[in-house]
Design a protein around this motif. Structure first.
Motif, short mmCIF file in Angstrom:
data_model
loop_
_atom_site.label_atom_id
_atom_site.label_comp_id
_atom_site.label_asym_id
_atom_site.label_seq_id
_atom_site.Cartn_x
_atom_site.Cartn_y
_atom_site.Cartn_z
N GLN A 28 13.13 8.27 -0.75
CA GLN A 28 13.90 9.66 -0.49
C GLN A 28 12.22 10.51 0.46
O GLN A 28 12.41 11.43 0.78
N PHE A 29 11.15 9.70 0.41
CA PHE A 29 10.15 11.07 1.45
C PHE A 29 9.54 9.54 2.75
O PHE A 29 9.54 8.47 1.75
N ASP A 30 8.41 10.35 2.99
CA ASP A 30 8.62 9.08 4.68
C ASP A 30 7.00 8.14 3.55
O ASP A 30 6.19 8.32 2.59
N VAL A 31 6.83 7.19 4.45
CA VAL A 31 6.08 5.91 3.86
C VAL A 31 4.37 6.90 3.35
O VAL A 31 3.92 6.41 2.88
N GLU A 32 4.17 8.04 4.32
CA GLU A 32 3.22 8.09 4.70
C GLU A 32 2.57 9.33 3.44
O GLU A 32 1.91 9.43 2.68
N VAL A 33 3.78 9.74 2.98
CA VAL A 33 3.65 10.65 1.31
C VAL A 33 3.73 9.53 0.08
O VAL A 33 3.09 10.24 -0.38
N ILE A 34 4.14 8.64 0.32
CA ILE A 34 3.89 7.00 -1.03
C ILE A 34 3.08 6.40 -0.83
O ILE A 34 2.14 6.87 -1.67
N ASP A 35 2.28 6.88 0.51
CA ASP A 35 0.89 5.69 0.62
C ASP A 35 -0.09 6.94 -0.07
O ASP A 35 -1.01 6.06 -0.37
N THR A 36 0.58 8.42 0.01
CA THR A 36 -0.83 9.34 -0.24
C THR A 36 -0.72 8.59 -1.66
O THR A 36 -2.20 9.11 -2.31
N LEU A 37 0.61 9.03 -2.32
CA LEU A 37 -0.03 8.90 -3.65
C LEU A 37 -0.08 7.71 -4.40
O LEU A 37 -1.09 8.06 -5.72
N LEU A 38 0.01 6.66 -3.93
CA LEU A 38 -0.84 5.45 -3.86
C LEU A 38 -1.85 4.87 -4.01
O LEU A 38 -2.46 4.26 -5.01
N ASN A 39 -1.94 5.60 -3.25
CA ASN A 39 -4.08 5.16 -2.89
C ASN A 39 -4.80 6.31 -2.60
O ASN A 39 -6.20 5.99 -1.88
N ASN A 40 -4.44 7.24 -2.27
CA ASN A 40 -5.71 9.32 -2.49
C ASN A 40 -5.88 10.03 -3.49
O ASN A 40 -6.27 11.21 -3.46
N PHE A 41 -5.37 9.34 -4.89
CA PHE A 41 -5.53 9.78 -5.39
C PHE A 41 -6.26 9.15 -6.34
O PHE A 41 -6.56 8.37 -6.49
N TYR A 42 -7.14 10.24 -7.02
CA TYR A 42 -8.20 9.29 -7.93
C TYR A 42 -8.05 10.33 -9.08
O TYR A 42 -8.32 11.76 -9.32
N VAL A 43 -7.36 9.78 -10.38
CA VAL A 43 -6.84 10.57 -11.48
C VAL A 43 -6.40 11.95 -11.02
O VAL A 43 -5.47 11.90 -10.83
N ASP A 44 -7.46 12.72 -11.19
CA ASP A 44 -6.03 13.82 -10.94
C ASP A 44 -6.38 14.49 -9.48
O ASP A 44 -6.20 15.44 -9.05
#
Length: 115
Positions: A28-44
């Protein structure tokens, strides 16, 4: 899923839930959104930059939407762009930031021949 904040397992549980949210909503979301969730979060915390203000404004809204689907509420938003911050509801922005207005005429001083 119930996460107990303050427990030694809390960061791992939060990370798992965030990653599951990304995988559950990848269609349902662009690959950039998914990539951000998977690779740009550190804990919260999320740290992400883009090439334009329009892209980051769109990405921010999509992150709010996808995280809401997983039961997360993104808060304490900070940006170096005034227009990006204005696209975020005031209640979701960080209240602990300092406003530096560089449009004002600041005093200057020479040091080692440089202004």
């Amino acid at each position: 899923m119930c996460i107990f904040f303050g427990a030694s397992s809390s960061p791992a549980c939060a990370n798992y839930a965030l990653r599951k949210t990304a995988h559950d909503n990848k269609d349902q979301f662009d690959v950039e959104v998914i990539d951000t969730l998977l690779n740009n979060f550190y804990v919260d915390d999320c740290l992400r930059s883009t090439s334009t203000e329009e892209k980051v404004t769109s990405l921010a809204q999509d992150l709010i939407d996808i995280c809401g689907r997983g039961g997360f509420r993104l808060t304490k938003w900070v940006s170096n762009s005034k227009s990006v911050l204005e696209s975020i509801p005031l209640s979701e922005r960080s209240a602990e930031t300092k406003v530096l207005d560089f449009d004002e005429s600041l005093p200057s001083q020479k040091a080692l021949g440089m202004l």
